[in-house]
Design a protein around this motif. Structure first.
Motif, PDB file in Angstrom:
ATOM      1  N   GLY A  43      40.319  32.288  29.031  1.00  0.00           N
ATOM      2  CA  GLY A  43      40.636  33.342  29.991  1.00  0.00           C
ATOM      3  C   GLY A  43      40.689  32.879  31.437  1.00  0.00           C
ATOM      4  O   GLY A  43      40.873  33.690  32.344  1.00  0.00           O
ATOM      5  N   CYS A  44      40.520  31.578  31.678  1.00  0.00           N
ATOM      6  CA  CYS A  44      40.570  31.095  33.067  1.00  0.00           C
ATOM      7  C   CYS A  44      41.939  31.333  33.695  1.00  0.00           C
ATOM      8  O   CYS A  44      42.030  31.633  34.885  1.00  0.00           O
ATOM      9  CB  CYS A  44      40.224  29.607  33.132  1.00  0.00           C
ATOM     10  SG  CYS A  44      38.469  29.267  32.862  1.00  0.00           S
ATOM     11  N   ASP A  45      42.997  31.193  32.909  1.00  0.00           N
ATOM     12  CA  ASP A  45      44.337  31.415  33.445  1.00  0.00           C
ATOM     13  C   ASP A  45      44.494  32.853  33.928  1.00  0.00           C
ATOM     14  O   ASP A  45      45.117  33.099  34.971  1.00  0.00           O
ATOM     15  CB  ASP A  45      45.399  31.104  32.383  1.00  0.00           C
ATOM     16  CG  ASP A  45      45.424  29.627  32.030  1.00  0.00           C
ATOM     17  OD1 ASP A  45      44.997  28.824  32.884  1.00  0.00           O
ATOM     18  OD2 ASP A  45      45.874  29.294  30.928  1.00  0.00           O
ATOM     19  N   GLU A  46      43.923  33.784  33.199  1.00  0.00           N
ATOM     20  CA  GLU A  46      43.990  35.196  33.608  1.00  0.00           C
ATOM     21  C   GLU A  46      43.216  35.425  34.900  1.00  0.00           C
ATOM     22  O   GLU A  46      43.654  36.161  35.785  1.00  0.00           O
ATOM     23  CB  GLU A  46      43.446  36.092  32.498  1.00  0.00           C
ATOM     24  CG  GLU A  46      44.258  36.061  31.227  1.00  0.00           C
ATOM     25  CD  GLU A  46      43.575  36.798  30.086  1.00  0.00           C
ATOM     26  OE1 GLU A  46      42.606  37.536  30.351  1.00  0.00           O
ATOM     27  OE2 GLU A  46      44.011  36.629  28.933  1.00  0.00           O
ATOM     28  N   VAL A  47      42.056  34.776  34.987  1.00  0.00           N
ATOM     29  CA  VAL A  47      41.231  34.938  36.202  1.00  0.00           C
ATOM     30  C   VAL A  47      41.961  34.367  37.408  1.00  0.00           C
ATOM     31  O   VAL A  47      42.025  34.996  38.464  1.00  0.00           O
ATOM     32  CB  VAL A  47      39.850  34.263  36.024  1.00  0.00           C
ATOM     33  CG1 VAL A  47      39.094  34.227  37.334  1.00  0.00           C
ATOM     34  CG2 VAL A  47      39.045  34.986  34.957  1.00  0.00           C
ATOM     35  N   TRP A  48      42.539  33.164  37.261  1.00  0.00           N
ATOM     36  CA  TRP A  48      43.231  32.563  38.403  1.00  0.00           C
ATOM     37  C   TRP A  48      44.487  33.345  38.763  1.00  0.00           C
ATOM     38  O   TRP A  48      44.841  33.441  39.944  1.00  0.00           O
ATOM     39  CB  TRP A  48      43.557  31.100  38.135  1.00  0.00           C
ATOM     40  CG  TRP A  48      42.328  30.240  38.148  1.00  0.00           C
ATOM     41  CD1 TRP A  48      41.843  29.512  37.111  1.00  0.00           C
ATOM     42  CD2 TRP A  48      41.415  30.046  39.235  1.00  0.00           C
ATOM     43  NE1 TRP A  48      40.685  28.875  37.479  1.00  0.00           N
ATOM     44  CE2 TRP A  48      40.405  29.188  38.782  1.00  0.00           C
ATOM     45  CE3 TRP A  48      41.349  30.522  40.526  1.00  0.00           C
ATOM     46  CZ2 TRP A  48      39.338  28.777  39.577  1.00  0.00           C
ATOM     47  CZ3 TRP A  48      40.285  30.121  41.338  1.00  0.00           C
ATOM     48  CH2 TRP A  48      39.306  29.264  40.867  1.00  0.00           C
ATOM     49  N   ALA A  49      45.151  33.924  37.783  1.00  0.00           N
ATOM     50  CA  ALA A  49      46.313  34.774  38.085  1.00  0.00           C
ATOM     51  C   ALA A  49      45.871  36.006  38.870  1.00  0.00           C
ATOM     52  O   ALA A  49      46.535  36.427  39.821  1.00  0.00           O
ATOM     53  CB  ALA A  49      47.022  35.180  36.797  1.00  0.00           C
ATOM     54  N   GLU A  50      44.724  36.572  38.479  1.00  0.00           N
ATOM     55  CA  GLU A  50      44.179  37.732  39.210  1.00  0.00           C
ATOM     56  C   GLU A  50      43.773  37.338  40.630  1.00  0.00           C
ATOM     57  O   GLU A  50      44.014  38.082  41.584  1.00  0.00           O
ATOM     58  CB  GLU A  50      42.978  38.306  38.450  1.00  0.00           C
ATOM     59  CG  GLU A  50      42.340  39.506  39.092  1.00  0.00           C
ATOM     60  CD  GLU A  50      43.203  40.755  39.040  1.00  0.00           C
ATOM     61  OE1 GLU A  50      42.951  41.652  39.874  1.00  0.00           O
ATOM     62  OE2 GLU A  50      44.106  40.846  38.194  1.00  0.00           O
ATOM     63  N   VAL A  51      43.179  36.160  40.766  1.00  0.00           N
ATOM     64  CA  VAL A  51      42.797  35.674  42.097  1.00  0.00           C
ATOM     65  C   VAL A  51      44.036  35.530  42.970  1.00  0.00           C
ATOM     66  O   VAL A  51      44.049  35.953  44.136  1.00  0.00           O
ATOM     67  CB  VAL A  51      42.041  34.329  41.992  1.00  0.00           C
ATOM     68  CG1 VAL A  51      41.905  33.673  43.354  1.00  0.00           C
ATOM     69  CG2 VAL A  51      40.672  34.542  41.373  1.00  0.00           C
ATOM     70  N   ASP A  52      45.097  34.944  42.440  1.00  0.00           N
ATOM     71  CA  ASP A  52      46.340  34.779  43.206  1.00  0.00           C
ATOM     72  C   ASP A  52      46.943  36.125  43.587  1.00  0.00           C
ATOM     73  O   ASP A  52      47.398  36.314  44.726  1.00  0.00           O
ATOM     74  CB  ASP A  52      47.362  33.964  42.411  1.00  0.00           C
ATOM     75  CG  ASP A  52      46.977  32.494  42.309  1.00  0.00           C
ATOM     76  OD1 ASP A  52      46.174  32.037  43.145  1.00  0.00           O
ATOM     77  OD2 ASP A  52      47.485  31.826  41.382  1.00  0.00           O
ATOM     78  N   ALA A  53      46.942  37.083  42.656  1.00  0.00           N
ATOM     79  CA  ALA A  53      47.506  38.407  42.948  1.00  0.00           C
ATOM     80  C   ALA A  53      46.710  39.105  44.039  1.00  0.00           C
ATOM     81  O   ALA A  53      47.279  39.701  44.959  1.00  0.00           O
ATOM     82  CB  ALA A  53      47.528  39.261  41.683  1.00  0.00           C
ATOM     83  N   ARG A  54      45.379  39.016  43.941  1.00  0.00           N
ATOM     84  CA  ARG A  54      44.544  39.668  44.976  1.00  0.00           C
ATOM     85  C   ARG A  54      44.667  38.961  46.314  1.00  0.00           C
ATOM     86  O   ARG A  54      44.635  39.609  47.358  1.00  0.00           O
ATOM     87  CB  ARG A  54      43.093  39.722  44.519  1.00  0.00           C
ATOM     88  CG  ARG A  54      42.887  40.686  43.372  1.00  0.00           C
ATOM     89  CD  ARG A  54      41.450  40.847  43.032  1.00  0.00           C
ATOM     90  NE  ARG A  54      41.283  41.703  41.871  1.00  0.00           N
ATOM     91  CZ  ARG A  54      40.146  42.242  41.515  1.00  0.00           C
ATOM     92  NH1 ARG A  54      39.065  42.028  42.230  1.00  0.00           N
ATOM     93  NH2 ARG A  54      40.066  43.001  40.450  1.00  0.00           N
ATOM     94  N   ALA A  55      44.807  37.645  46.294  1.00  0.00           N
ATOM     95  CA  ALA A  55      44.984  36.903  47.548  1.00  0.00           C
ATOM     96  C   ALA A  55      46.302  37.294  48.207  1.00  0.00           C
ATOM     97  O   ALA A  55      46.368  37.465  49.433  1.00  0.00           O
ATOM     98  CB  ALA A  55      44.936  35.406  47.289  1.00  0.00           C
ATOM     99  N   ASP A  56      47.352  37.448  47.418  1.00  0.00           N
ATOM    100  CA  ASP A  56      48.651  37.864  47.963  1.00  0.00           C
ATOM    101  C   ASP A  56      48.572  39.278  48.532  1.00  0.00           C
ATOM    102  O   ASP A  56      49.120  39.561  49.600  1.00  0.00           O
ATOM    103  CB  ASP A  56      49.739  37.792  46.892  1.00  0.00           C
ATOM    104  CG  ASP A  56      50.051  36.367  46.475  1.00  0.00           C
ATOM    105  OD1 ASP A  56      49.695  35.430  47.226  1.00  0.00           O
ATOM    106  OD2 ASP A  56      50.643  36.186  45.388  1.00  0.00           O
ATOM    107  N   ALA A  57      47.880  40.175  47.814  1.00  0.00           N
ATOM    108  CA  ALA A  57      47.734  41.555  48.300  1.00  0.00           C
ATOM    109  C   ALA A  57      46.927  41.584  49.591  1.00  0.00           C
ATOM    110  O   ALA A  57      47.254  42.328  50.525  1.00  0.00           O
ATOM    111  CB  ALA A  57      47.070  42.423  47.236  1.00  0.00           C
TER     112      ALA A  57
END
Length: 130
Positions: A43-57
């Motif tokens: 699930g690390c890929d999901e976490v890093w994708a969420e981190v990137d999405a929140r960083a962009d927001a």
């Protein structure tokens, strides 16, 4: 969640090795890094994708906030300058109108005192009557 107005935080698990005396790991050598064991992460890929999405927001929110602050500073300033120009123009037009009216009324008084003198173009009147 992060602090008020700050970025959201996502929990993560990291592993650090404390160097042992005599292993030569007191100072990190980027050319010869120590070998670390690879820990499988589900699930690390999901976490890093969420981190990137929140960083962009978060970056978009900060950019929007900067634009709103700039607009809040610039628009009232420009509006104040335009209002000042309009008021000065109104004052100038009133002053000009009053000075023209004063000249007009003062000229009427002088003409009435002098009698029936005509201030117009006498040649024009003669050519019309012929």
């Amino acid at each position: 969640r992060g602090g008020s107005g700050g970025p959201d935080y996502v929990p993560a698990l990291f592993k650090f090795e404390k160097p042992e005396i005599g292993t030569g790991l007191v100072y990190y050598d980027p050319e010869n890094p120590p070998e670390y064991e690879i820990i499988p992460c589900n699930g690390c890929d999901e976490v890093w994708a969420e981190v990137d999405a929140r960083a962009d927001a978060y970056a978009a929110k900060k950019r929007h906030d900067r634009i709103m602050i700039a607009v809040a500073v610039i628009l009232p300033s420009v509006g104040g300058i335009v209002l000042a120009i309009l008021v000065l123009g109104l004052i100038a037009s009133i002053y000009r109108h009053r000075s023209l009216m004063k000249e007009y009324y003062s000229g009427l008084g002088e003409n009435n005192d002098e009698g029936d003198e005509f201030d117009g173009d006498e040649d024009y009147l003669l050519s019309e009557s012929e």
